[in-house]
Design a protein around this motif. Structure first.
Motif, mmCIF file in Angstrom:
data_model
loop_
_atom_site.group_PDB
_atom_site.id
_atom_site.type_symbol
_atom_site.label_atom_id
_atom_site.label_comp_id
_atom_site.label_asym_id
_atom_site.label_seq_id
_atom_site.Cartn_x
_atom_site.Cartn_y
_atom_site.Cartn_z
ATOM 1 N N GLY A 138 10.107 4.671 0.656
ATOM 2 C CA GLY A 138 10.975 4.629 1.813
ATOM 3 C C GLY A 138 10.546 3.093 3.288
ATOM 4 N N ILE A 139 9.419 4.094 2.924
ATOM 5 C CA ILE A 139 8.333 3.286 4.261
ATOM 6 C C ILE A 139 8.077 1.685 3.660
ATOM 7 C CG2 ILE A 139 6.247 3.669 4.762
ATOM 8 C CD1 ILE A 139 6.495 6.384 4.785
ATOM 9 N N GLY A 140 7.576 1.536 2.302
ATOM 10 C CA GLY A 140 7.350 0.061 1.959
ATOM 11 C C GLY A 140 8.291 -0.727 1.851
ATOM 12 N N LEU A 184 -5.440 5.293 1.520
ATOM 13 C CA LEU A 184 -4.155 3.865 1.552
ATOM 14 C C LEU A 184 -3.170 4.401 2.719
ATOM 15 C CD1 LEU A 184 -3.821 4.006 -1.927
ATOM 16 C CD2 LEU A 184 -4.360 2.281 -0.797
ATOM 17 N N MET A 185 -3.234 5.044 3.156
ATOM 18 C CA MET A 185 -2.815 5.652 3.890
ATOM 19 C C MET A 185 -3.381 4.937 5.582
ATOM 20 S SD MET A 185 0.019 7.601 5.101
ATOM 21 C CE MET A 185 -0.056 8.217 6.132
ATOM 22 N N GLY A 186 -4.828 5.212 5.831
ATOM 23 C CA GLY A 186 -5.192 3.666 6.666
ATOM 24 C C GLY A 186 -4.561 2.233 6.834
ATOM 25 N N ALA A 187 -4.268 1.824 5.321
ATOM 26 C CA ALA A 187 -4.848 0.341 5.697
ATOM 27 C C ALA A 187 -2.574 0.326 5.571
ATOM 28 C CB ALA A 187 -4.561 -0.084 3.390
ATOM 29 N N VAL A 188 -2.246 1.370 5.384
ATOM 30 C CA VAL A 188 -0.591 0.895 6.044
ATOM 31 C C VAL A 188 -0.415 0.982 7.262
ATOM 32 C CG1 VAL A 188 1.180 1.653 5.861
ATOM 33 C CG2 VAL A 188 -0.432 1.796 4.337
ATOM 34 N N PHE A 240 0.748 -1.547 -0.175
ATOM 35 C CA PHE A 240 0.172 -0.324 -0.232
ATOM 36 C C PHE A 240 1.277 1.172 -0.164
ATOM 37 C CE2 PHE A 240 -3.033 -3.189 2.165
ATOM 38 C CZ PHE A 240 -4.345 -2.957 0.909
ATOM 39 N N ALA A 241 1.717 1.428 0.922
ATOM 40 C CA ALA A 241 2.977 2.375 0.797
ATOM 41 C C ALA A 241 4.150 2.440 -0.753
ATOM 42 C CB ALA A 241 4.426 2.337 2.230
ATOM 43 N N LEU A 242 4.121 1.157 -1.244
ATOM 44 C CA LEU A 242 4.232 1.844 -2.903
ATOM 45 C C LEU A 242 3.225 1.740 -3.993
ATOM 46 C CD1 LEU A 242 6.756 -1.747 -3.234
ATOM 47 C CD2 LEU A 242 7.579 0.836 -2.280
ATOM 48 N N LEU A 243 2.311 1.796 -3.319
ATOM 49 C CA LEU A 243 0.987 2.446 -4.248
ATOM 50 C C LEU A 243 0.864 4.158 -3.846
ATOM 51 C CD1 LEU A 243 -0.735 1.709 -6.248
ATOM 52 C CD2 LEU A 243 -2.660 1.510 -4.502
ATOM 53 N N ILE A 244 0.785 4.318 -2.768
ATOM 54 C CA ILE A 244 0.668 5.539 -2.297
ATOM 55 C C ILE A 244 2.105 6.832 -3.555
ATOM 56 C CG2 ILE A 244 0.644 7.052 -0.975
ATOM 57 C CD1 ILE A 244 -0.456 5.245 1.331
#
Length: 380
Positions: A352-354, A287-291, A270-274
């Motif tokens: 980076g987060i993902g 998507l932030m909520g999904a992460v 999800f982070a990479l999708l953002i």
């Protein structure tokens, strides 16, 4: 909120952002070193005494900061606050392992994590609200009342924290490598250092979200500041909800590494999708909520995974050393992700987060594989 508080601090002390940032660096460095030391103290004198001492230090630090007239006093207050903060993970998790039966530990860790999330979410509202009405010094005085109130509650409920440990369910496990001998024997266990690496990596991802996710969303999707802040709020609330579900999942399986792997794989995706920038702006907030939900689901299993890796009678030391990786990661993340933002690469923040979340899967699976070969340790 940071800008408003900085304005108040600047009018009182004339501090720059760098000087304010150094105060936080002192806090995290002292907390990280202190956690490892607090773990040894927990195993020697007991978690209740160490927890009470740390909470008392937090109260004293807030009082000191409220009366500070110079930058060195602010540094001293940050140092005391870091020492106070250092006791929570080794003391709390040792208490939970001692006082909660094994079938309920997943739920206990879930509630522990949710409480922390709610505290992080409530603190800015509490402090900023009082500061706007009565000034930042009075806000810190009000904050000092909280740890002293908690100390009184701990004293009143001391009977629930003392006594014999909870009776483990199932056959008594055999002694593990690192159970006896020297007090540092547990540090020879590869699983302990894999847990440390896991926390370091996940803290880097969490630090990126806490520090620059809102700013990155604004630059990447052109959303307003309130909307970007709502994205971070969605992360925190969904993380708390994920911890509730994660508690039920953790109580139904012994292979906690698999739960962590699935949860972090989803969160990382999800982070990479953002980061791709291909979704609508409103979807980036969802998507932030999904992460956050994925990270929350992994929380209880993460803490049980550490328990499985801990040798008998070394719970406090293991949790102290392992959780020191959290402070190290949180202190490094703003530097790393801040450099990406300075270079105008907001998408790289979410990349980076993902990647860090996906990388954490490797360490979690490694710990789970090693722990599966060895019977789990009994509550300390």
């Amino acid at each position: 909120m940071r800008d408003r508080l900085h304005g108040k601090e600047e009018s009182a002390f004339g501090l720059s952002y760098a000087e304010l940032g150094f105060l936080m660096t002192v806090f995290f460095v002292v907390s990280g070193i202190g956690q490892a030391m607090a773990g040894f103290l927990v195993d020697r004198v007991g978690p209740q005494r160490v927890l009470s001492g740390g909470i008392g230090l937090l109260g004293v630090s807030a009082l000191l900061l409220s009366q500070a007239q110079s930058y060195p006093v602010l540094l001293a207050g940050s140092l005391l606050a870091g020492l106070g903060n250092s006791v929570f993970h080794p003391a709390d998790f040792t208490l939970l392992n001692r006082r909660v039966s094994a079938p309920r530990l997943g739920h206990a860790f879930s509630i522990h994590g949710i409480s922390g999330n709610l505290g992080w979410a409530a603190a800015p509202v509490f402090l900023a609200g009082i500061a706007q009405v009565a000034g930042w010094r009075f806000a810190l005085l009000a904050a000092a009342c909280i740890p002293f109130a908690v100390l009184a509650l701990l004293f009143a409920c001391r009977g629930h924290l003392e006594g014999p440990p909870a009776v483990p369910v199932g056959p008594r496990p055999v002694q593990r490598e690192g159970d006896g001998g020297h007090v540092l024997a547990f540090m020879r266990l590869p699983a302990v250092w894999m847990c440390f690496a896991f926390f370091l990596i996940t803290a880097l991802a969490l630090g990126g979200i806490q520090s620059f996710s809102a700013s990155a969303l604004r630059e990447l999707y052109g959303v307003s500041l309130p909307a970007a802040t709502a994205g971070y709020t969605a992360y925190m609330l969904a993380s708390a909800a994920g911890m509730v579900w994660g508690g039920f999942l953790a109580s139904k399986t012994d292979r906690h590494d698999r739960t962590i792997a699935i949860a972090f794989a989803a969160a990382g995706a999800f982070a990479l999708l953002i980061a791709s920038g291909i979704v609508p702006a409103w979807m980036s907030l969802v998507l932030m909520g999904a992460v956050g939900f994925g990270a929350g689901v992994a929380g209880p299993s993460r803490d049980l995974l550490i328990r499985a890796a801990a040798p008998k009678n070394a719970t406090g030391r293991v949790y102290g050393v392992v959780y020191s990786g959290l402070d190290i990661g949180l202190s490094l993340a703003p530097l790393m992700f801040g450099a990406l933002m300075d270079a105008s690469h907001p998408a790289a923040v979410f990349v980076g987060i993902g990647l860090f979340q996906c990388l954490a899967i490797l360490s979690a699976v490694s710990v789970g594989t090693r722990s599966a070969r060895t019977p789990p340790a009994a509550p300390a």
